[in-house]
Design a protein around this motif. Structure first.
Motif, mmCIF file in Angstrom:
data_model
loop_
_atom_site.group_PDB
_atom_site.id
_atom_site.type_symbol
_atom_site.label_atom_id
_atom_site.label_comp_id
_atom_site.label_asym_id
_atom_site.label_seq_id
_atom_site.Cartn_x
_atom_site.Cartn_y
_atom_site.Cartn_z
ATOM 1 N N TYR A 250 0.856 -1.208 0.000
ATOM 2 C CA TYR A 250 0.000 0.000 0.000
ATOM 3 C C TYR A 250 0.885 1.249 0.000
ATOM 4 C CZ TYR A 250 -4.131 -2.732 1.580
ATOM 5 O OH TYR A 250 -5.173 -3.613 1.689
ATOM 6 N N TRP A 251 1.917 1.212 0.854
ATOM 7 C CA TRP A 251 2.753 2.414 0.991
ATOM 8 C C TRP A 251 3.622 2.630 -0.237
ATOM 9 C CZ3 TRP A 251 3.660 -0.514 6.026
ATOM 10 C CH2 TRP A 251 2.574 -0.297 6.884
ATOM 11 N N ARG A 252 3.839 1.573 -1.006
ATOM 12 C CA ARG A 252 4.619 1.719 -2.247
ATOM 13 C C ARG A 252 3.719 1.958 -3.452
ATOM 14 N NH1 ARG A 252 8.032 -2.683 -0.257
ATOM 15 N NH2 ARG A 252 6.794 -4.061 -1.557
ATOM 16 N N ARG A 253 2.441 2.129 -3.218
ATOM 17 C CA ARG A 253 1.451 2.393 -4.280
ATOM 18 C C ARG A 253 1.441 1.270 -5.327
ATOM 19 N NH1 ARG A 253 1.365 6.436 -7.414
ATOM 20 N NH2 ARG A 253 -0.806 6.992 -7.234
ATOM 21 N N GLU A 254 1.480 0.042 -4.836
ATOM 22 C CA GLU A 254 1.341 -1.078 -5.767
ATOM 23 C C GLU A 254 -0.141 -1.434 -5.894
ATOM 24 O OE1 GLU A 254 4.103 -3.958 -4.242
ATOM 25 O OE2 GLU A 254 5.801 -2.735 -4.856
ATOM 26 N N PRO A 255 -0.504 -2.146 -6.975
ATOM 27 C CA PRO A 255 -1.935 -2.396 -7.195
ATOM 28 C C PRO A 255 -2.547 -3.395 -6.216
ATOM 29 C CG PRO A 255 -0.603 -3.386 -8.940
ATOM 30 C CD PRO A 255 0.342 -2.639 -8.067
ATOM 31 N N TYR A 256 -3.802 -3.179 -5.908
ATOM 32 C CA TYR A 256 -4.540 -4.148 -5.098
ATOM 33 C C TYR A 256 -6.015 -4.099 -5.462
ATOM 34 C CZ TYR A 256 -5.207 0.075 -2.228
ATOM 35 O OH TYR A 256 -5.482 1.345 -1.806
ATOM 36 N N LEU A 257 -6.633 -5.233 -5.256
ATOM 37 C CA LEU A 257 -8.074 -5.344 -5.491
ATOM 38 C C LEU A 257 -8.735 -5.584 -4.145
ATOM 39 C CD1 LEU A 257 -10.538 -5.724 -7.412
ATOM 40 C CD2 LEU A 257 -9.932 -8.151 -7.518
ATOM 41 N N GLY A 258 -9.771 -4.814 -3.840
ATOM 42 C CA GLY A 258 -10.475 -4.975 -2.574
ATOM 43 C C GLY A 258 -11.900 -5.437 -2.813
#
Ligand code: SF4
Length: 375
Positions: A250-258
């Motif tokens: 999250y802190w490295r601004r990598e992608p995620y799906l919620g």
């Protein structure tokens, strides 16, 4: 790298300070899981690569029965290629933890537990409206060890009225005596709409002075550092190698799906979206008969938003900020603020040439340091 987050929006009861989205509605869990199955099937293509981290948070994921957690695991396995998953975290409350659930979680591939302990002082746990006592928290931790979990995080809370330095130190020491790989610590805040905020508005709760909170934070940093934990983010400490990979992304601004009500998603560039914190609206949206999909919204980040996000998220961490990641035109605008922060010691260079907030100024960072740099 990509992360997958599932929000379990259910709790058995509400804690006094908490503003995470959840409902006390055990009768809705099965309907939730069926809607989750449809959301996962419909949105899985938003992740362009298989997830490397899974995080089941909430709410209280540990309140799912064994049958319900098995169904959740089946939904994830059916819709996502989980072969690349390195870290699979489940948040658990001590009072839910049983040998049977632990064995099931392990068999489903869960390799990290985040246990919501909050305090080892029984009177404080009661005031917070937690359902466990300190003995139950220690028991749950030992059970998790016996079940084979080798990566366990404990959550603690400081900075509330009535917490003395002696009591805080005792909670920190008790946590350390258990030997978790990771400790997260949060200051209790007055969040909108919580029972604690209502008490404060009625004059029945007064926040402690900031100097007192700063002293508790400082004690925490000192004791954890002495015990070999590395502070890798404002609120997070880990034994080397046990930093949370999911949260670090999250802190490295990598992608995620919620997935699930209130869950947020990010494409790793400019597209952020979120599901509304509304279980019934979310269930209606994923009802097979419904024509609409997703009850939520999105935003496309501007250059300025990306700049500010990168600064804010990077400076939360000990890894810090690489100025080369920033838009050069906007960086030129912010340069005087960076120079001033470096001159005052609020920012220092890491050995790799990045900029970071020194640990002893982390406590004031949100207000006094980052704010000045944002454009
Ligand atoms: S702290 Fe955890 S258990 Fe308590 S209300 Fe919030 S999400 Fe639920």
């Amino acid at each position: 790298m990509a992360g997958l987050y599932v929000h379990i929006p259910f709790c058995t009861s509400f804690c006094i300070y908490c503003d995470f989205y959840s409902e006390v509605a055990p009768e809705r869990v099965d309907a939730y899981l069926e809607a989750l199955s449809r959301e996962a099937a419909s949105r899985k293509s938003e992740l362009s690569v298989p997830p490397t981290t899974l995080y089941v948070g909430g709410g209280t994921p540990s309140l799912l029965s064994e049958r319900q957690f098995s169904r959740l695991s089946e939904i994830l396995r059916k819709n996502f290629d989980l072969q690349a998953v390195e870290e699979f975290t489940v948040e658990a409350n001590p009072d839910d933890i049983t040998p049977e659930k632990l064995a099931l979680w392990r068999s489903c591939g869960v390799n990290r537990l985040s246990i919501g302990v909050q305090s080892f002082c029984d009177a404080h746990l009661k005031w917070m409206r937690r359902r466990h006592d300190s003995a139950a928290a220690a028991r749950a931790f030992r059970m998790a060890r016996e079940a084979g979990f080798r990566n366990i995080s404990l959550d603690l809370i400081f900075g509330y009225a009535g917490l003395s330095m002696r009591e805080w130190e005792a909670s920190v020491e008790k946590a350390l005596s258990l030997g978790p790989e990771h400790i997260s610590c949060y200051q209790m805040m007055l969040e909108e709409g919580t029972p604690l905020t209502l008490l404060a508005e009625a004059g029945k709760y007064i926040e402690p002075p900031q100097e007192e909170c700063a002293a508790q934070y400082s004690l925490l940093q000192q004791r954890l550092s002495e015990a070999g934990y590395v502070q890798y983010e404002i609120s997070n400490f880990a034994l080397p190698g046990f930093e949370s990979r999911h949260n670090s992304a999250y802190w490295r601004r990598e992608p995620y799906l919620g997935l699930g009500p209130a869950a947020h998603s990010f494409d790793g560039a400019r597209h952020r979206s979120w599901n509304d914190p509304d279980l019934e609206a979310w269930l209606a949206a994923w009802n097979p008969a419904s024509e609409s999909r997703r009850a939520g919204s999105f935003e496309i980040l501007s250059d300025k938003d990306v700049f500010n996000e990168t600064v804010m998220l990077s400076l939360r961490t000990a890894r810090g900020l690489d100025l080369a990641e920033l838009d050069p035109t906007l960086l030129a605008e912010a340069r005087p603020a960076f120079d001033a922060a470096i001159a005052s010691g609020n920012l220092v260079r890491t050995p790799s040439g990045r900029l970071r907030i020194p640990s002893d100024r982390f406590f004031i960072s949100d207000f006094a340091i980052t704010e000045e740099i944002l454009i």
